[in-house]
Scaffold this active site. Structure first.
Site, PDB file in Angstrom:
ATOM      1  N   HIS A   5       0.857  -1.188   0.000  1.00 16.84           N
ATOM      2  CA  HIS A   5       0.000   0.000   0.000  1.00 16.84           C
ATOM      3  C   HIS A   5       0.888   1.231   0.000  1.00 16.84           C
ATOM      4  O   HIS A   5       2.108   1.128   0.153  1.00 16.84           O
ATOM      5  CB  HIS A   5      -0.987  -0.005   1.171  1.00 16.84           C
ATOM      6  CG  HIS A   5      -0.372   0.081   2.545  1.00 16.84           C
ATOM      7  ND1 HIS A   5       0.545  -0.824   3.027  1.00 16.84           N
ATOM      8  CD2 HIS A   5      -0.558   0.973   3.561  1.00 16.84           C
ATOM      9  CE1 HIS A   5       0.876  -0.497   4.269  1.00 16.84           C
ATOM     10  NE2 HIS A   5       0.235   0.590   4.611  1.00 16.84           N
ATOM     11  N   ASP A  45       5.779   4.546   4.904  1.00 17.93           N
ATOM     12  CA  ASP A  45       6.709   3.568   5.497  1.00 17.93           C
ATOM     13  C   ASP A  45       6.803   2.284   4.666  1.00 17.93           C
ATOM     14  O   ASP A  45       7.584   1.388   4.994  1.00 17.93           O
ATOM     15  CB  ASP A  45       6.365   3.253   6.969  1.00 17.93           C
ATOM     16  CG  ASP A  45       4.936   2.801   7.205  1.00 17.93           C
ATOM     17  OD1 ASP A  45       4.020   3.321   6.539  1.00 17.93           O
ATOM     18  OD2 ASP A  45       4.720   1.934   8.076  1.00 17.93           O
ATOM     19  N   HIS A  46       6.055   2.237   3.551  1.00 21.74           N
ATOM     20  CA  HIS A  46       6.112   1.073   2.649  1.00 21.74           C
ATOM     21  C   HIS A  46       6.567   1.433   1.233  1.00 21.74           C
ATOM     22  O   HIS A  46       6.850   0.545   0.441  1.00 21.74           O
ATOM     23  CB  HIS A  46       4.744   0.390   2.593  1.00 21.74           C
ATOM     24  CG  HIS A  46       4.291  -0.096   3.941  1.00 21.74           C
ATOM     25  ND1 HIS A  46       4.323  -1.415   4.308  1.00 21.74           N
ATOM     26  CD2 HIS A  46       3.853   0.588   5.031  1.00 21.74           C
ATOM     27  CE1 HIS A  46       3.911  -1.535   5.568  1.00 21.74           C
ATOM     28  NE2 HIS A  46       3.615  -0.342   6.027  1.00 21.74           N
ATOM     29  N   HIS A  90       1.234   3.917   1.958  1.00 20.10           N
ATOM     30  CA  HIS A  90       1.755   4.617   3.135  1.00 20.10           C
ATOM     31  C   HIS A  90       3.281   4.745   2.983  1.00 20.10           C
ATOM     32  O   HIS A  90       3.954   3.814   2.520  1.00 20.10           O
ATOM     33  CB  HIS A  90       1.460   3.830   4.416  1.00 20.10           C
ATOM     34  CG  HIS A  90       0.223   4.289   5.138  1.00 20.10           C
ATOM     35  ND1 HIS A  90      -0.561   3.427   5.877  1.00 20.10           N
ATOM     36  CD2 HIS A  90      -0.350   5.506   5.262  1.00 20.10           C
ATOM     37  CE1 HIS A  90      -1.560   4.110   6.424  1.00 20.10           C
ATOM     38  NE2 HIS A  90      -1.460   5.370   6.055  1.00 20.10           N
ATOM     39  N   HIS A 148      -7.357  -1.722   6.573  1.00 19.10           N
ATOM     40  CA  HIS A 148      -6.355  -0.758   7.042  1.00 19.10           C
ATOM     41  C   HIS A 148      -6.863   0.676   6.840  1.00 19.10           C
ATOM     42  O   HIS A 148      -6.262   1.449   6.092  1.00 19.10           O
ATOM     43  CB  HIS A 148      -5.048  -1.001   6.286  1.00 19.10           C
ATOM     44  CG  HIS A 148      -3.871  -0.227   6.788  1.00 19.10           C
ATOM     45  ND1 HIS A 148      -3.545  -0.133   8.124  1.00 19.10           N
ATOM     46  CD2 HIS A 148      -2.921   0.484   6.123  1.00 19.10           C
ATOM     47  CE1 HIS A 148      -2.445   0.599   8.255  1.00 19.10           C
ATOM     48  NE2 HIS A 148      -2.052   1.003   7.060  1.00 19.10           N
ATOM     49  N   HIS A 151       6.690  -5.360  11.412  1.00 16.78           N
ATOM     50  CA  HIS A 151       6.023  -4.047  11.462  1.00 16.78           C
ATOM     51  C   HIS A 151       5.618  -3.774  12.916  1.00 16.78           C
ATOM     52  O   HIS A 151       4.463  -3.514  13.234  1.00 16.78           O
ATOM     53  CB  HIS A 151       4.804  -4.062  10.528  1.00 16.78           C
ATOM     54  CG  HIS A 151       4.235  -2.698  10.212  1.00 16.78           C
ATOM     55  ND1 HIS A 151       3.364  -2.035  11.041  1.00 16.78           N
ATOM     56  CD2 HIS A 151       4.410  -1.886   9.139  1.00 16.78           C
ATOM     57  CE1 HIS A 151       3.018  -0.876  10.495  1.00 16.78           C
ATOM     58  NE2 HIS A 151       3.650  -0.750   9.341  1.00 16.78           N
ATOM     59  N   ASP A 203      -0.358  -4.149   6.270  1.00 15.88           N
ATOM     60  CA  ASP A 203      -0.865  -3.456   7.454  1.00 15.88           C
ATOM     61  C   ASP A 203      -2.360  -3.731   7.549  1.00 15.88           C
ATOM     62  O   ASP A 203      -3.105  -3.472   6.601  1.00 15.88           O
ATOM     63  CB  ASP A 203      -0.654  -1.935   7.328  1.00 15.88           C
ATOM     64  CG  ASP A 203       0.792  -1.523   7.557  1.00 15.88           C
ATOM     65  OD1 ASP A 203       1.665  -2.407   7.589  1.00 15.88           O
ATOM     66  OD2 ASP A 203       1.033  -0.305   7.691  1.00 15.88           O
TER      67      ASP A 203
HETATM   68 ZN   LIG Z   1       2.987   0.638   7.890  1.00 15.48          ZN
HETATM   69 ZN   LIG Z   2      -0.029   1.470   6.582  1.00 16.13          ZN
END
Ligand SMILES: [Zn+2]
Ligand SMILES: [Zn+2]
Length: 300
Positions: free
Chosen positions: A69, A73-74, A71, A158, A251, A181
């Protein structure tokens, strides 16, 4: 792979949940899956490039990249990873599989780097990176079926992100599932059924309460975390219902609270999961059961 030695392994490159990094702490989400002779990167959080090279991977071998996805952090280091692989000599096609919006990210990344890309093509004779990379945006269902490798996706829970997908990789009887997530999401058990490894995200309740207490916007953060992520006990519940061979907690939230260690994670998961368990940390290697090689250097 060379010299007849086929190592199949999962490397947790970045193990923390969320985009912020702190001195001495772990790094955001990315994983390496070496299966069926393929070099597969799952998620591209900050630090993925450095972590891949630390894991001994030649960036020229970059092959398949998956983003669960969008976000940050990915996905934050997706462009920089591919660009760096290109300057390291990448000359073979790379396919990036991601949710809707991934193509837009890549096009705009190439635009922001246009000066450098154009000059290196002329000055260094490199192939056009824009021609080397193809982006395939996917939804739920079958994502890849080629050369014995099968990848399927399941939309998970999520909020407020709707395009967030768990992924299941299968090759030669070996299977690895990633939760992405998600809040506690019972359909994941069927999706991960009998997998060799389930990599599931996890939060620790008491750690989240401390995290919230020391953060400015505590109430909003708490609300988001509990609505959008899973507790360690819930990850264990999915693993038990799925009958997987090993659960890897990844995570992690919180990931850098000095008061929390592996024992706390284990205690939480043991309420629901009695089987083989790995608590992720950056760089940790998990050999895949059913791997064709007799052994690897380390089993987690
Ligand atoms: Zn994340
Ligand atoms: Zn996320």
């Amino acid at each position: 792979m060379s010299a007849g030695k086929v190592v199949e392994r999962l490397v947790l490159l970045g193990s923390k949940g969320g985009p912020a990094i702190r001195p001495g702490g772990p790094w955001p989400s990315s994983s390496l899956l070496e299966i069926g002779g393929r070099t597969i990167v799952v998620d591209c959080g900050l630090g993925v490039t450095r972590a891949l090279t630390d894991a001994g991977i030649s960036l020229k071998a970059l092959d398949l990249v998956f983003v669960t996805h969008l976000h940050s952090d990915h996905v934050l280091e997706l462009g920089p990873l591919i660009h760096t692989a290109w300057t390291a000599g990448l000359a073979t096609p790379v396919t990036v599989y991601g949710p809707p919006g991934t193509g837009r990210y890549w096009r705009h990344f190439c635009e922001t780097m246009e000066f450098d890309i154009d000059i290196r093509i002329v000055d260094e004779g490199r192939p056009d990176i824009r021609g080397l990379v193809s982006v395939e945006e996917f939804g739920e269902g079958s994502v890849v079926e080629e050369g014995g490798l099968t990848v399927t996706a399941l939309r998970v829970d999520h909020p407020p992100v709707t395009d967030c997908f768990a992924l299941r990789f299968e090759h030669g009887g070996t299977s690895v599932a990633f939760s992405a997530d998600t809040a506690f999401f019972p359909p994941l058990a069927e999706f991960a059924r009998s997998a060799d490894i389930l990599v599931h995200e996890a939060m620790l309740e008491e750690g989240v309460e401390r995290l919230v207490a020391r953060t400015g916007n505590g109430a909003r953060l708490r609300e988001h975390l509990f609505a959008s992520h899973s507790l360690a006990e819930e990850a264990g519940r999915i693993a038990s219902d799925a009958g997987v061979k090993r659960l890897v907690l990844n995570h992690l939230i919180p990931a850098d609270d000095p008061a929390i260690g592996d024992a706390d994670w284990v205690a939480a998961v043991r309420k629901t999961w009695p089987g083989d368990l790995t608590i992720a940390r950056d760089g940790l290697v998990v050999q895949l059961s059913g791997a064709k090689a007799a052994r690897g250097e380390e089993t987690a």
